[in-house]
Design a protein around this motif. Structure first.
Motif, mmCIF file in Angstrom:
data_model
loop_
_atom_site.group_PDB
_atom_site.id
_atom_site.type_symbol
_atom_site.label_atom_id
_atom_site.label_comp_id
_atom_site.label_asym_id
_atom_site.label_seq_id
_atom_site.Cartn_x
_atom_site.Cartn_y
_atom_site.Cartn_z
ATOM 1 N N GLU B 128 74.749 54.588 -5.574
ATOM 2 C CA GLU B 128 76.145 54.178 -5.730
ATOM 3 C C GLU B 128 77.074 55.001 -4.846
ATOM 4 O OE1 GLU B 128 76.888 54.608 -9.878
ATOM 5 O OE2 GLU B 128 75.111 53.425 -10.391
ATOM 6 N N THR B 129 76.647 56.209 -4.507
ATOM 7 C CA THR B 129 77.495 57.040 -3.639
ATOM 8 C C THR B 129 76.712 57.468 -2.411
ATOM 9 O OG1 THR B 129 76.843 58.887 -5.023
ATOM 10 C CG2 THR B 129 78.999 57.921 -5.445
ATOM 11 N N ASP B 130 75.844 56.585 -1.970
ATOM 12 C CA ASP B 130 74.980 56.908 -0.831
ATOM 13 C C ASP B 130 75.804 57.200 0.418
ATOM 14 O OD1 ASP B 130 72.924 56.688 1.270
ATOM 15 O OD2 ASP B 130 71.717 55.917 -0.382
ATOM 16 N N THR B 131 75.439 58.280 1.107
ATOM 17 C CA THR B 131 76.192 58.703 2.283
ATOM 18 C C THR B 131 76.336 57.597 3.314
ATOM 19 O OG1 THR B 131 75.363 60.929 1.986
ATOM 20 C CG2 THR B 131 76.277 60.413 4.128
ATOM 21 N N VAL B 132 75.239 56.872 3.598
ATOM 22 C CA VAL B 132 75.287 55.900 4.692
ATOM 23 C C VAL B 132 76.037 54.639 4.315
ATOM 24 C CG1 VAL B 132 73.180 56.794 5.689
ATOM 25 C CG2 VAL B 132 73.061 54.861 4.149
ATOM 26 N N CYS B 133 76.406 54.520 3.022
ATOM 27 C CA CYS B 133 77.177 53.341 2.628
ATOM 28 C C CYS B 133 78.661 53.646 2.534
ATOM 29 C CB CYS B 133 76.708 52.824 1.265
ATOM 30 S SG CYS B 133 75.002 52.310 1.295
ATOM 31 N N TYR B 134 78.983 54.918 2.551
ATOM 32 C CA TYR B 134 80.362 55.367 2.383
ATOM 33 C C TYR B 134 80.998 55.533 3.756
ATOM 34 C CZ TYR B 134 82.479 56.760 -2.013
ATOM 35 O OH TYR B 134 83.165 56.767 -3.207
ATOM 36 N N ARG B 135 81.872 54.577 4.126
ATOM 37 C CA ARG B 135 82.406 54.626 5.491
ATOM 38 C C ARG B 135 83.873 55.044 5.497
ATOM 39 N NH1 ARG B 135 78.643 51.555 8.486
ATOM 40 N NH2 ARG B 135 76.710 51.801 7.280
ATOM 41 N N VAL B 136 84.290 55.619 6.633
ATOM 42 C CA VAL B 136 85.708 55.934 6.795
ATOM 43 C C VAL B 136 86.352 54.838 7.627
ATOM 44 C CG1 VAL B 136 85.329 58.409 6.677
ATOM 45 C CG2 VAL B 136 85.287 57.267 8.870
ATOM 46 N N GLU B 137 87.687 54.807 7.589
ATOM 47 C CA GLU B 137 88.388 53.856 8.461
ATOM 48 C C GLU B 137 88.974 54.560 9.661
ATOM 49 O OE1 GLU B 137 90.832 52.138 5.479
ATOM 50 O OE2 GLU B 137 89.721 50.260 5.496
ATOM 51 N N GLU B 138 89.280 55.854 9.497
ATOM 52 C CA GLU B 138 89.774 56.585 10.664
ATOM 53 C C GLU B 138 89.286 58.012 10.592
ATOM 54 O OE1 GLU B 138 94.046 56.135 10.340
ATOM 55 O OE2 GLU B 138 94.067 58.055 9.271
ATOM 56 N N PRO B 139 89.097 58.749 11.692
ATOM 57 C CA PRO B 139 89.432 58.308 13.049
ATOM 58 C C PRO B 139 88.500 57.209 13.539
ATOM 59 C CG PRO B 139 88.338 60.434 13.106
ATOM 60 C CD PRO B 139 88.568 60.124 11.670
ATOM 61 N N PRO B 140 88.987 56.314 14.375
ATOM 62 C CA PRO B 140 88.177 55.159 14.801
ATOM 63 C C PRO B 140 86.880 55.566 15.494
ATOM 64 C CG PRO B 140 90.274 55.237 15.985
ATOM 65 C CD PRO B 140 90.338 56.261 14.934
ATOM 66 N N ALA B 141 86.910 56.717 16.185
ATOM 67 C CA ALA B 141 85.670 57.156 16.853
ATOM 68 C C ALA B 141 84.592 57.439 15.820
ATOM 69 C CB ALA B 141 85.952 58.396 17.690
ATOM 70 N N LEU B 142 84.976 58.078 14.700
ATOM 71 C CA LEU B 142 83.994 58.375 13.660
ATOM 72 C C LEU B 142 83.534 57.093 12.978
ATOM 73 C CD1 LEU B 142 82.387 60.337 11.958
ATOM 74 C CD2 LEU B 142 84.405 60.713 10.534
ATOM 75 N N ALA B 143 84.474 56.177 12.734
ATOM 76 C CA ALA B 143 84.102 54.906 12.097
ATOM 77 C C ALA B 143 83.088 54.166 12.967
ATOM 78 C CB ALA B 143 85.351 54.057 11.881
ATOM 79 N N GLU B 144 83.343 54.191 14.287
ATOM 80 C CA GLU B 144 82.426 53.546 15.227
ATOM 81 C C GLU B 144 81.058 54.214 15.197
ATOM 82 O OE1 GLU B 144 83.496 51.079 17.342
ATOM 83 O OE2 GLU B 144 81.590 50.868 18.430
#
Lengths: 103, 281
Positions: B128-144
């Motif tokens: 439920e809190t898996d690292t690879v499922c938890y995404r950020v929206e910014e900074p865009p470089a990290l989101a990418e």
């Protein structure tokens, strides 16, 4: 498979773990025997061989990271905390003497 | 991870640390220093086969767990690896580097007294809190970067286990369907108790069930799993610089623990047979 690297490195990493006589160590002999057992195979895709490669690479990662971690620990974290007297001494102070103990 | 508190064999207590002055604790030790490391008290390490499995001998003494049980492991390769850990200690025994020994002690003593069901439940809860499922929206470089590095692993897991996982940028995390959880529960139930301790350990280290499963299924290497687990840290390091005594220290420790956990799982759940074919004349 290329990402796994040569199994030979696992054997050499054991040298750091066991010291000079690593060729006689049970770990070295076991890894060598396991690779010899899986060397000759009639199959085109040998799962056991791939599993062994992965295991060797994992063990190599373990040996190498433990060694690096220990080295970093020794360099940066080995000395523990300073006593209050030493900390005061760093800036040239001395702790006050309170014969009756702290109030 | 649970640290061994008492010495494995019955020997006199080590003398209290005499260096320096300062507030003295109940054992004659300074209040905030780590406990004095034990000196290496044995010359030879060997393994032998007993009734319950393989045992470790330090000189003539048999190794015991912190709860004073006899230290036995089911696999010879695991016993050899543990013996190598003990043999590689130089003047002092550094328990914090002996990850395989600690894992075996945990499996033998089960100090948290968890059943197989409880272990599986704890492991699947991580989804439920898996690292690879938890995404950020910014900074865009990290989101990418997260999209490029983590999407393939999630896709692999979905295909391999025939489940739906997805990812999310919401603070609540992804919505994992119950059928997905059930699939993982029944998959993990196929492992024995020892292997499960190892799996749960790896999940706790990597903070991700998906990365742990792809590691245990040999889809990615330990180095890659650790890199993916620390993706945001690596991104920040590349931007702001590396601090050796913190970043590299954590990296090596995480690699060591993850490698130990993975090796432990494989050695506890494998059984190999060698069939020799006769050469045709």
């Amino acid at each position: 498979m290329a990402a796994l690297g040569a199994p030979l490195r696992t054997l050499r990493a054991l040298r750091h773990a066991a010291g000079c006589s690593y060729r006689d160590s049970p770990a070295y002999r076991h890894v060598l025997a396991a690779f010899r057992a899986h060397w000759v195979t009639g199959e085109k895709l040998c799962r056991a061989q791939q599993e062994l490669h992965f295991q060797a690479a994992t063990y190599l990662c373990l040996l190498r990271s433990v060694r690096e971690h220990e080295a970093l620990h020794r360099e940066y974290h080995g000395r523990g905390e300073r006593s209050p007297q030493e900390v005061a001494g760093l800036v040239g102070f001395r702790l006050p003497q309170q014969p009756g103990g702290k109030g | 991870l649970w640290w061994p508190h008492s010495p494995p064999t019955r020997l006199p207590r080590p003398p209290p640390a005499a260096a320096g002055s300062g507030p003295v604790g109940p054992c004659g030790r300074r209040a905030y220093t780590p406990p004095a490391e034990r000196k290496r008290f044995y010359q030879n390490v060997s393994i032998s086969q007993g009734e319950g499995g393989f045992e470790i001998n330090l000189d003539h003494r048999k190794l015991k767990t912190p709860q004073a049980k006899l230290f036995t492991v089911p696999s010879e390769a695991l016993a050899i690896a543990v013996a190598t850990e003990w043999d590689s200690q130089k003047d002092t025994i550094k328990f914090y580097t002996m990850h395989l020994t600690t894992l075996c002690n945990t499996a033998l003593d089960n100090p948290t007294q968890r059943s197989k069901t409880q272990l599986i439940r704890a492991a699947v809860k991580f989804l439920e809190t898996d690292t690879v499922c938890y995404r950020v929206e910014e900074p865009p470089a990290l989101a990418e970067l997260q999209k490029n590095e983590w999407d393939p692993v999630v896709t692999w897991a979905e295909k391999r286990y025939n489940v739906t996982i997805g990812s999310s940028t919401s603070i609540l995390g992804p919505n994992i369907p119950a059928s997905t959880k059930e699939t993982f529960v029944s998959h993990l139930a196929s492992y024995n108790m020892w292997a499960l301790q190892g799996i749960e350990f790896v999940i706790t280290q990597l903070k991700s069930l998906i990365l742990s499963m792809s590691l245990i299924d040999r889809h990615i290497t330990v180095e890659k799993a650790v890199l993916l687990s620390r993706l945001e840290e690596e991104y920040q390091i590349r931007r702001w610089g590396n601090v050796e005594w913190a970043h590299d220290y954590d990296l090596c420790e995480l690699r060591a623990r993850t490698a130990a956990g993975t090796l432990f799982v494989h050695l506890c759940s494998e059984s190999s047979t060698v069939k020799h074919k006769l050469l045709q004349d």
